[in-house]
Design an enzyme around this catalytic site. Structure first.
Site, mmCIF file in Angstrom:
data_model
loop_
_atom_site.group_PDB
_atom_site.id
_atom_site.type_symbol
_atom_site.label_atom_id
_atom_site.label_comp_id
_atom_site.label_asym_id
_atom_site.label_seq_id
_atom_site.Cartn_x
_atom_site.Cartn_y
_atom_site.Cartn_z
ATOM 1 C CG ASP A 167 -0.643 -14.568 -19.727
ATOM 2 O OD1 ASP A 167 0.405 -15.219 -19.537
ATOM 3 O OD2 ASP A 167 -1.007 -13.656 -18.980
ATOM 4 C CE LYS A 190 -5.075 -10.642 -23.849
ATOM 5 N NZ LYS A 190 -4.598 -9.319 -23.393
#
Length: 292
Positions: A167, A190
């Site tokens: 991430d 994301k």
């Protein structure tokens, strides 16, 4: 010559021995046991020197390992130790460094206060999840990095890696490793593709560069492994030759190892900041360098 006494707590005895070997110093034996009611017993079995290094991770079982650490520090102080450096390779309770909801305990601050009040003169940790935890100490503190040992491990596995952060929050960690290895790095992000749907995607700059490469997903902590499983699927979809996983702190709960291998990981490697079946990367040298 100043003699430094090295003590490894129950959670870090092997690591303590390796640090003592790196420093060429004496590893002090200790006796630890549990009474039938669960209380801890600690006895220092060697001669106490003025300078002592205590090495003890406070991972699972966190409460037991933390109480043992506090007992060791306070006992050493009362036995005559003048300078106690406390090495906590994995700092349990370090993920709550602020109050997110009204009434929450700021656990990192409470633990820091306990360690300091027990008699620690300096605290050293490895890749704290939040570096701001150090602000809770009024004594010298260091947050050293395991990027070097992890990079060395990767260099021995392949000549053509790409380093991937699972991430964006882990991108800085991935970039540090890629700089050492002089290779590419990227991260998974994301992306909201509709009001109802969020999808994890590889950053645009790495969609093509991952193809045919040995991808290494790196992070500071892997707990349940859910994020890592997702990363493996995406990297394989984009043509990675292989996907391996590396982390500093291998917590790996709830069948995380099984899930990661089932997703197609070639290997999983963590440092020995915590004891686990994948703890094959030694942090003894960086600890030894930090306490010299």
């Amino acid at each position: 010559m100043v003699i430094i006494l090295i003590i490894g707590g129950s959670a870090s005895q092997k690591l303590g021995a390796e640090v003592a070997n790196e420093l060429g110093e004496y590893l002090c034996p200790i006796e630890t046991k549990k009474f039938p009611d669960g209380e801890r017993y600690i006895r220092i079995k060697g001669n106490i020197e003025e300078k002592v290094v205590v090495i003890q991770s406070t991972g699972y079982p966190q409460d037991e390992n933390l109480i043992e650490l506090l007992l060791i520090i306070k006992n050493l102080k009362s036995l005559g130790a003048k300078e106690i450096k406390v090495v906590i390779p994995y700092f349990g309770y370090g993920r709550q460094e602020k109050r997110f909801k009204e009434g929450e305990a700021i656990s990192a601050e409470i633990i820091a206060n306990l360690i300091q009040s027990s008699g620690a003169n300096e605290v050293i940790s490895i890749d704290l999840h939040e570096d701001s935890v150090r602000n809770f100490f009024n004594i010298p503190s260091k947050n050293i990095s395991a990027t070097g040992p992890i990079a060395d491990y990767i260099a021995n596995k392949t000549n053509d890696p790409i380093i991937i952060a699972p991430d964006k929050g882990a991108l800085g960690f991935a970039e540090e490793i890629s700089k050492i290895l002089e290779c590419d790095s990227s991260y998974l992000n994301k992306v909201r593709i509709s009001p109802e749907k969020v999808e994890t995607q590889i950053a645009d700059i790495a969609i093509n560069s991952v193809k045919g490469k040995d991808a290494f997903v790196v992070d500071d902590i892997i707990a349940t492994g859910g994020t890592i499983v997702n990363a493996i699927a995406i990297l394989k979809k984009h043509g990675a030759k292989s996907v391996s996983v590396c982390c500093v702190h291998p917590i790996l709960v709830n069948d995380a190892i099984l899930k990661i291998y089932a997703a197609g990981a070639k290997s999983i490697a963590g440092t020995d900041s915590l004891k686990s079946e994948v703890s094959c990367i030694s942090v003894a040298k960086i600890i030894a360098d930090a306490v010299r």
